[in-house]
Structure formats: C-alpha cells, structure tokens
Design an enzyme around this catalytic site. Structure first.
Site, PDB file in Angstrom:
ATOM      1  CB  THR A   1      -0.927   0.017   1.245  1.00  0.00           C
ATOM      2  OG1 THR A   1      -1.597  -1.240   1.354  1.00  0.00           O
ATOM      3  CG2 THR A   1      -1.968   1.119   1.154  1.00  0.00           C
ATOM      4  CG  ASP A  47       1.833   8.281  11.159  1.00  0.00           C
ATOM      5  OD1 ASP A  47       2.113   9.484  10.963  1.00  0.00           O
ATOM      6  OD2 ASP A  47       1.844   7.429  10.244  1.00  0.00           O
ATOM      7  NE  ARG A  71       4.751   0.911   5.382  1.00  0.00           N
ATOM      8  CZ  ARG A  71       3.742   1.627   5.837  1.00  0.00           C
ATOM      9  NH1 ARG A  71       3.016   1.164   6.830  1.00  0.00           N
ATOM     10  NH2 ARG A  71       3.461   2.802   5.319  1.00  0.00           N
ATOM     11  CG  ASP A 120       5.089   8.376   8.027  1.00  0.00           C
ATOM     12  OD1 ASP A 120       4.168   8.154   8.827  1.00  0.00           O
ATOM     13  OD2 ASP A 120       4.949   8.268   6.796  1.00  0.00           O
TER      14      ASP A 120
HETATM   15  C1  VG1 Z   1      -2.954   1.358   5.744  1.00  0.00           C
HETATM   16  C2  VG1 Z   1      -4.226   2.184   5.695  1.00  0.00           C
HETATM   17  C3  VG1 Z   1      -4.225   3.069   4.460  1.00  0.00           C
HETATM   18  C4  VG1 Z   1      -2.960   3.932   4.447  1.00  0.00           C
HETATM   19  C5  VG1 Z   1      -1.727   3.045   4.556  1.00  0.00           C
HETATM   20  C6  VG1 Z   1      -0.449   3.838   4.673  1.00  0.00           C
HETATM   21  O1  VG1 Z   1      -2.904   0.496   4.631  1.00  0.00           O
HETATM   22  O2  VG1 Z   1      -5.365   1.370   5.704  1.00  0.00           O
HETATM   23  O3  VG1 Z   1      -5.392   3.865   4.461  1.00  0.00           O
HETATM   24  O4  VG1 Z   1      -2.882   4.684   3.266  1.00  0.00           O
HETATM   25  O5  VG1 Z   1      -1.833   2.217   5.722  1.00  0.00           O
HETATM   26  O6  VG1 Z   1      -0.489   4.726   5.752  1.00  0.00           O
HETATM   27  P1  VG1 Z   1      -3.322  -1.064   4.705  1.00  0.00           P
HETATM   28  O7  VG1 Z   1      -3.041  -1.629   3.337  1.00  0.00           O
HETATM   29  O8  VG1 Z   1      -2.530  -1.671   5.810  1.00  0.00           O
HETATM   30  O9  VG1 Z   1      -4.786  -1.056   5.053  1.00  0.00           O
HETATM   31  V1  VG1 Z   1       0.963   5.042   6.607  1.00  0.00           V
HETATM   32  O10 VG1 Z   1       0.666   6.400   7.605  1.00  0.00           O
HETATM   33  O11 VG1 Z   1       1.191   3.585   7.314  1.00  0.00           O
HETATM   34  O12 VG1 Z   1       2.018   5.359   5.364  1.00  0.00           O
HETATM   35 CO    CO Z   2       2.290   7.360   8.212  1.00  0.00          CO
END
Ligand code: VG1
Ligand code: CO
Length: 542
Positions: free
Chosen positions: A17, A276, A21, A278
């Site tokens: 997403t 959060d 990671r 970052d």
């Molecule tokens: C999660 C959230 C998504 C967000 C992503 C990155 O993804 O649901 O809305 O854009 O994290 O956010 P997933 O695929 O785990 O549902 V961050 O602040 O972690 O970059």
């Molecule tokens: Co983030």
C-alpha cells in the site's frame, strides 16, 4: 571509488500500500536494502543527473540506510541529493521539499505507523516529482527490476556528517543538508490564519499534542509552541526515539490511549491530537470527544472556506473507498464531486495534480490537501485549530452542529492482525466467488442491496486497479467492507470496515459500537470471521 557489487534477485521485494515494508532485520541483511534501492534506480531508468530528496522518520536503521542510499545515489551519478539534517524528514515535509525544490523524486525511509526498533519494522518508499507516492506503474517497474537485478553500484566512502545544514559533496554528487522543519513550518504559515490561532491559544484555550516519540515532535514544538504560542509542554512525547519508546506510533484510540485518557478527564484540555511515526496521520479529539477520521474529513470539507488557504472553496473532494460517506454528504450539499479511490494515498495524486480534488482523506487517520501530495498530520491539526478559532465553538459543539446539518455516519474498523495468511486469503476469495449471488440475501437482520469487488478507473489517466476490497451495501444505509492490509510484515491482517448512515434529526447520539451492532452481526453471518481465523474478537477496534 565506485564499486560494482554482483548480486541476485531477492524474493518478495514488492511494494505494498505504501512502499516496501519488512522487519528491520530483513532490511539489515547484507545487500537487501542495496538490491531494492538499485532496483528503484533501474525501474526509473537511472538517476544520473537527477535531483533527489532523502529523509526518514528516525526509526532504528534510518541513519545507516540514509548513508547507504547517499553512496548509491552518488555511485549512479545523481546530480544532487537534498537530505534532512541527520537523515530526518517527516513524510509531509519530504513531499513539500520535492515539490518546492523541483526535485525529480525522493526516498522516504519509514514504516509509518508500524512499530520500530531492531525487532520492529522498516520501510522504503519512492515518491515521484509531484511529491506523491509512486503510482502503480512506477512501483511495478521497480518490482520488476528487483526480479532481474544482477549488480548494484555503490561507493567506497566513509559516512558523511549530516548533523549540520550546509553543502557537501560525495564523489561527483552535491549533497545539501537542510533543516527538516523550517520550510514545512513556513508552508503551514501560508495556509492558515496563524494570528487567529495565536489569539485562540492566548485566550486560555489549551491543547495537547502527542508526538508518540516519533518524527512530529520537533515540527509540533516549532509550529504549535514556538510560532503559535501554545504553552510549553503542550507537545508531549516530543523527542523522536529509534524505537518510538517501545510504542506503536499509530494515532488511534487504542495506541494513543494516554491521550484519550487525558482528553476524557474532568480537567481535559480543549483540544487533543496525535500523529504517527512519519507524521502523515492524525487523530483529533476535543474535551470528552473523539472525532473519527471519516468525520474529521467531512468537518474539514464543510468548513475549509473559513481558512485562508481554502477561502476560494474546494474544486472536489476524494476519499478512499472504505472511508465513510460523511464526506459525500458535504460534497452533495456543496454541489462538488466526491471521488472514491482504492486504499493508499498514491491514488489521490492524479486527482490533485489535475485540480479535480482539493481535499482528500482516508478512514485510517489520513487527511490532506493539494498543498502537498501526501497526507499530513500537523496540517490536519492546524486546519482544525483554524476552524475552531473561526467558529468560536468547542470540538463537541462543532460535531453536534455538523451531524444536525448533514446527518451522521457511524463508523468503526475491526482489525484481525497477524492471522494465518492462507486462511485470510481463502476467506476473501470465497467471498468474491459469492458476490454475484448476495443481493437480496438476509445477513442477521440486514438485507443485502448490492455487493461488489471494488475496482477503480482513474478518471485522469484511465488506469484500472481491480480487487481493492469487497463492498456490501444493505437496505437501510449500512455498509460493510472487507480487505486485506498491504502494510503488514507478518501473516495477514483482515480489516473489516463498518458503517451505518443515519440522516437525523433523531438517532444522532448513539454509542458507535451499539449503532453498528447489526452490521457487526452481518459480517459474522456473512463469513464467520472469528471461527475461520481462530479469534474470539478483533485485535484492534478503532
Ligand atoms: C494502511 C491504511 C491506508 C494507508 C496506509 C499507509 O494500509 O489502511 O489507508 O494509506 O496504511 O499509511 P493497509 O493496506 O494496511 O490497510 V501510513 O501512515 O502507514 O504510510
Ligand atoms: Co504514516
């Protein structure tokens, strides 16, 4: 000085997403980071002569990774790398720097809300010249390159001192070390009425911002305390730590429970917020009230015209598909388009670039606008403060008035974390196979109106992204969405998104889990989540 190191493809270097990671120890394996970074260069067609931005959220391994990437950028002939002091940049600040400096792209070192430390998570994300996360066409090219890599290029050079702003050189590459906070703070001062916020804070209005030992500490201290006059100590957990103090830097009622306790206490401040790892997520609270991210997005949309940077109104708005339709209500009332995109900020980039949306948001505590191309935690805090100053109302009063004006969408997300990946995949696949026959079926007390596997056609470039989550609408305004997370590093995480729309004027003041009881039961009736995943309850309820 340049070294060419033979290597072989490593399985699983597929961005999810939001970037790649993995467990920190996976990234620390010899050649792992190098393979991926070289694959970014290769996927882009090389970085010779290009200008890149580089920074991260300060988590464990940030320092070493930044030095590795600097050497690799120099070995591949980058003209310039603009790097945050000590290798630090919040995600929004990195996006702004890419845009304001006209860079070709940037690398952000972060696993965002995931825990950090040697036994936590690490991540690498590539952003393009618009300052936003690389679209799928680019991440696919990078992934493709990881499967064909045969060598990487680096330098035999000592680590650079990144502790002071200034210019230096690595091989033939200019390295410019910048203050990570200053430009970003200036951008915020352009968008918001700092005088009005300063007056609010001088009037006895108290705030508490919880930086969760992550990157926003120094940003919040500079903006909220130094520039806006919040009382010293208003920013708590302000020192970034490599392991975020052992916590989970995810601003939601579960992981920011200290803030919730402080805001629910009799002597609570007027406003509470958190961000959060970052710095791109936000949590908004008032005295005695938690504002869901979906509601926060709708309130911002309804009130943005009160804020200088958005006085001209919004061209359109966008939300991720699982995000509640509270935003749609505001868009309909204002006669603007509300787009629904797949999960992940990369899908907002084209709409923002084309001027089709001004404001975007996700139910996962991400809100932002066309000022940059990432979601932005402190921006959300500041726009809320500006709105409160303009309306001279408390957070609770703003919410009550909003629900009366527009109606309310009760909303919650239930996460089943680190479950067996095969069991979770099978659950979703079997559901997909049943979607055609679901309409008219009764699940608990609710009757299915329509069911689909969400597919998105980008209105700007026409690209299609399929299989983005199962969406089921029921008669009576309830909705259920199920999808698998794309940011985890162990097993699978099933996200169950629950929504119940109430138009009002009655029924606007129910406890959310109670208001959602029928949808929660329908989800169980649909696919027996708990039995299939071997759980008695969700791990995290937000
Ligand atoms: C999660 C959230 C998504 C967000 C992503 C990155 O993804 O649901 O809305 O854009 O994290 O956010 P997933 O695929 O785990 O549902 V961050 O602040 O972690 O970059
Ligand atoms: Co983030």
């Amino acid at each position: 000085m340049i070294q060419i190191i033979p290597t072989q493809p490593i399985d699983g270097q597929k961005p999810g997403t939001s970037g790649l990671r993995k467990k920190t120890r996976v990234f620390m394996q010899p050649g792992y980071l190098e393979n991926f970074v070289q694959s970014i260069w290769n996927g882009l067609g090389g970085v010779a002569g290009k200008t890149l931005v580089l920074g991260g959220d300060g988590r464990f391994f940030n320092t070493e990774a930044a030095q590795t990437i600097l050497r690799m950028a120099a070995a591949s002939g980058a003209a310039r790398v603009i790097v945050g002091r000590d290798g630090l940049l919040s995600t929004p600040a990195a996006s702004h720097l890419i845009r304001s400096r006209g860079a070709d792209g940037g690398i952000i070192l972060s696993a965002s809300h995931n825990p950090g430390g040697a036994d936590g998570d690490f991540g690498v994300k590539y952003n393009t010249a618009n300052g936003g996360p690389a679209p799928e066409s680019v991440t696919s090219a990078i992934h493709d390159a990881t499967t064909r890599i045969a060598e990487y290029h680096t330098l035999d050079a000592p680590a650079l001192d990144l502790s002071q702003p200034g210019q230096t050189r690595l091989h033939q590459t200019e390295v410019e070390i910048v203050d990570p906070v200053a430009d970003y703070a200036d951008l915020m001062a352009e968008l918001f009425d700092f005088d009005a916020i300063r007056a609010l804070l001088a009037s006895g209005f108290r705030l508490r911002f919880d930086a969760m030992h992550a990157i926003t500490g120094p940003y919040a201290q500079e903006i909220l305390e130094a520039r806006l006059g919040a009382a010293p100590g208003s920013v708590v957990n302000a020192t970034p730590l490599p392991d975020f103090g052992g916590g989970h830097p995810d601003p939601n009622p579960v992981w920011a429970s200290d803030l919730v306790a402080a805001m629910m206490a009799p002597d609570a401040p007027d406003f509470g917020a958190a961000s959060d790892g970052d710095g791109d997520r936000n949590m908004i609270m008032g005295r005695g009230i938690y504002v869901t991210p979906s509601d926060s997005l709708a309130v911002i949309a309804a009130n943005a015209h009160l804020v200088p940077g958005y006085a001209g109104g919004l061209t359109g708005v966008a939300r991720s598909m699982p995000t509640s339709a509270a935003l749609d209500r505001v868009a309909a009332a204002r006669g603007i388009t509300c787009y629904a995109t797949p999960t992940g900020w990369k899908f907002f980039g084209n709409l923002l670039d084309a001027g089709q949306a001004t404001l975007c948001g996700e139910e996962s505590a991400g809100t932002g606008s066309d000022h940059i191309r990432e979601k932005d935690g402190l921006w959300a805090v500041l726009i809320w403060l500006n709105i409160l100053a303009a309306r001279t109302q408390s957070v609770a009063e703003v919410m009550t008035a909003h629900w009366q004006d527009f109606g309310r969408n009760y909303y919650s997300r239930h996460d089943y974390e680190e479950v067996d990946a095969e069991a979770a995949a099978a659950l979703i696949e079997e559901l997909r196979a049943r979607l055609d026959k679901l309409a008219g079926e009764k699940l608990g007390t609710l009757i299915v109106r329509e069911a689909e596997d969400f597919s998105y056609r980008d209105p700007v470039d026409g690209s299609v992204t399929a299989r983005q989550g199962v969406q089921i609408r029921f008669d009576g305004g309830a909705r259920l969405v199920l999808r698998l997370s794309g940011t985890g590093t162990a097993g699978a995480t099933l996200r169950v998104y629950l929504e119940q729309a109430v138009d009002g004027p009655d029924g606007l003041d129910t406890e959310p889990q109670a208001a959602l009881a029928e949808v929660i039961a329908a989800a169980e009736a649909l696919c027996g989540i708990r039995a299939r995943l071997g759980r008695t309850a969700p791990d995290v309820v937000t």
